[in-house]
Design an enzyme around this catalytic site. Structure first.
Site, mmCIF file in Angstrom:
data_model
loop_
_atom_site.group_PDB
_atom_site.id
_atom_site.type_symbol
_atom_site.label_atom_id
_atom_site.label_comp_id
_atom_site.label_asym_id
_atom_site.label_seq_id
_atom_site.Cartn_x
_atom_site.Cartn_y
_atom_site.Cartn_z
ATOM 1 N N LYS A 192 6.114 26.474 83.791
ATOM 2 C CA LYS A 192 4.789 27.067 83.587
ATOM 3 C C LYS A 192 3.717 26.307 84.391
ATOM 4 O O LYS A 192 3.991 25.260 84.964
ATOM 5 C CB LYS A 192 4.432 27.052 82.103
HETATM 6 C C1 LIG Z 1 7.396 31.479 78.785
HETATM 7 C C2 LIG Z 1 6.998 32.709 78.063
HETATM 8 C C3 LIG Z 1 7.074 32.812 76.653
HETATM 9 C C4 LIG Z 1 7.733 31.825 75.733
HETATM 10 O O1 LIG Z 1 7.569 30.521 75.932
HETATM 11 P P1 LIG Z 1 8.648 29.427 75.428
HETATM 12 O O2 LIG Z 1 7.848 28.190 75.447
HETATM 13 O O3 LIG Z 1 9.781 29.434 76.380
HETATM 14 O O4 LIG Z 1 9.063 29.786 74.036
HETATM 15 C C5 LIG Z 1 6.579 33.967 76.061
HETATM 16 N N1 LIG Z 1 6.085 34.973 76.786
HETATM 17 C C6 LIG Z 1 6.023 34.925 78.125
HETATM 18 C C7 LIG Z 1 5.459 36.091 78.858
HETATM 19 C C8 LIG Z 1 6.497 33.807 78.811
HETATM 20 O O5 LIG Z 1 6.480 33.791 80.147
#
Ligand SMILES: *Cc1c(COP(=O)(O)O)cnc(C)c1O
Length: 392
Positions: A192
């Site tokens: 991210k």
């Molecule tokens: C990364 C992501 C999530 C979930 O995040 P995690 O930390 O992996 O649980 C939810 N929605 C979207 C659109 C994402 O890209």
């Protein structure tokens, strides 16, 4: 003698001395969880996106779960196992967690097809999908492009924003994503915009919601309550002080991280324009493209650089061939309603959401990370050009 080409990875976190030092300090302090880094990280994050409060949690998924419960999407013990649950109107073109979070509370996902430019849910389609069973709207700012949230606010239904891909984005009315008051959820997995290894955070506009989130992430313990005292159902969705320290260090250089991604995206857009023209390769929406949509004036945050391959091209073969040449890519993202357990449980089928399905069939994520060099961008562009034109 053949030399293996050096791999250009899809993603790579930027971790430096500040991060190492921050984590080391927590390790040496002996206070590894529920320590001073937790409120410090929450306050710094809330300030960054213009929110009153924030609750750090163990993942984006955990944040979505707690945020939905906080706005009333909550399976009540009384009706467990009987009748259909409340409805959550959301996007079929997202990472599966955004839809799964409602399922944890026996909610029924009501998908609406996405806009072909933004790949987000259009507000008119969401409005048309609202019924008296709708408990919440869950817009997803997919690929970092803001969903039409101000328009959705007029519908009078609670909103939870999935902002997991959109840290740094700004709504058309100038409010940063995360700063609107209703819960917005961010995620900190290693790919991210910023990372805590695993982690997430929910920003909110009022103290009562913050208190509820804090309680439910920590086994249902109310603020001020003793350690083994619990007044509601809770979970262990805590984020450790090690992770909060890492988050604080990443937050301290967030502009640099976001700027790096933006620079790479701009380089791709410039260098792929000609190939797109010649082959039918579709590039991500530009600001000019967005100006013609209902989120005109929104500022996107670059999370991934997803191109859509020409319709007649075999995507798997393309991924394999690029991989052989040292370029890591992947199909991104599959449509949620077509996963087998969604089909079986809710009766979804192919053809229901054609725009999402087309994007899901053709989407290819190219390498994108803040420290990517011009030479690496050039290599990706050269190999993609070669693979796409060789067959013609
Ligand atoms: C990364 C992501 C999530 C979930 O995040 P995690 O930390 O992996 O649980 C939810 N929605 C979207 C659109 C994402 O890209």
């Amino acid at each position: 003698m053949s030399e293996e080409p050096e791999l250009v990875p899809l993603a790579r976190p930027v971790i430096g001395e500040a991060e190492e030092q921050a984590v080391l300090e927590v390790l040496r302090s002996g206070h590894l969880s529920l320590g001073p880094r937790l409120p410090a990280f929450e306050e710094a994050f809330a300030a960054r996106v213009g929110a009153r409060h924030a609750s750090a949690v163990s993942s984006g998924t955990a944040g979505l779960h707690l945020a939905l419960r906080a706005v009333g999407v909550e399976a009540s013990p009384a009706d467990a196992g009987t009748g259909p649950g409340p409805e959550v109107v959301t996007s079929p073109f997202s990472f599966i967690a955004s839809s799964n979070a409602g399922l944890f509370e026996r909610a029924v996902p009501v998908f609406v097809d996405v806009d072909p430019v933004t790949l987000n849910v259009p507000s008119a389609a969401v409005a048309a999908a609202v019924t008296d069973r709708t408990a919440a709207l869950l817009p997803v700012h997919i690929f970092g492009i803001p969903a039409p949230t101000p328009q959705l606010e007029g519908l009078g239904v609670p909103i939870v924003e999935d902002a997991c891909e959109a840290l740094g984005a700004v709504h058309p009315d100038g409010v940063p994503v995360g700063g609107r008051g209703h819960p917005a959820v961010f995620a900190f997995y290693a790919n991210k915009q910023m990372t805590t290894g695993e982690g997430g955070i929910v920003t909110v506009g009022d103290r009562a919601t913050k208190d509820r989130l804090d309680s439910e992430r920590n086994q249902g313990r109310a603020p001020g309550m003793a350690w083994l005292d619990h007044d509601r159902l809770g979970f262990n969705y805590r984020l450790s002080d090690l992770q909060c320290a890492l988050g604080l260090a990443q937050l301290g250089r967030l502009d640099e991280l976001l700027g790096g991604r933006e620079r790479v995206a701009a380089a791709y857009a410039e260098r792929l324009a000609d190939l797109a023209e010649r082959t039918g390769l579709a590039l991500p929406a530009t600001d000019a493209d967005l100006a013609a949509t209902e989120v005109a004036g929104a500022r996107r945050s670059w999370f991934v650089y997803v191109v859509r391959l020409p319709r007649d091209l075999d995507r798997n073969a393309t991924i394999t061939e690029l991989g052989r040449r040292g370029i890591q890519t992947r199909d991104y993202l599959p449509a949620i309603h077509l996963f087998s357990f969604y089909r079986e449980r809710f009766g979804f089928r192919e053809g229901q959401f054609p725009v999402a399905e087309d994007a899901a069939r053709r989407g290819l994520a190219l390498p994108l990370f803040p420290t990517m060099t011009e030479a690496q961008v050039d290599r990706v562009v050269a190999e993609l050009t070669d693979v796409l034109t060789a067959r013609r």
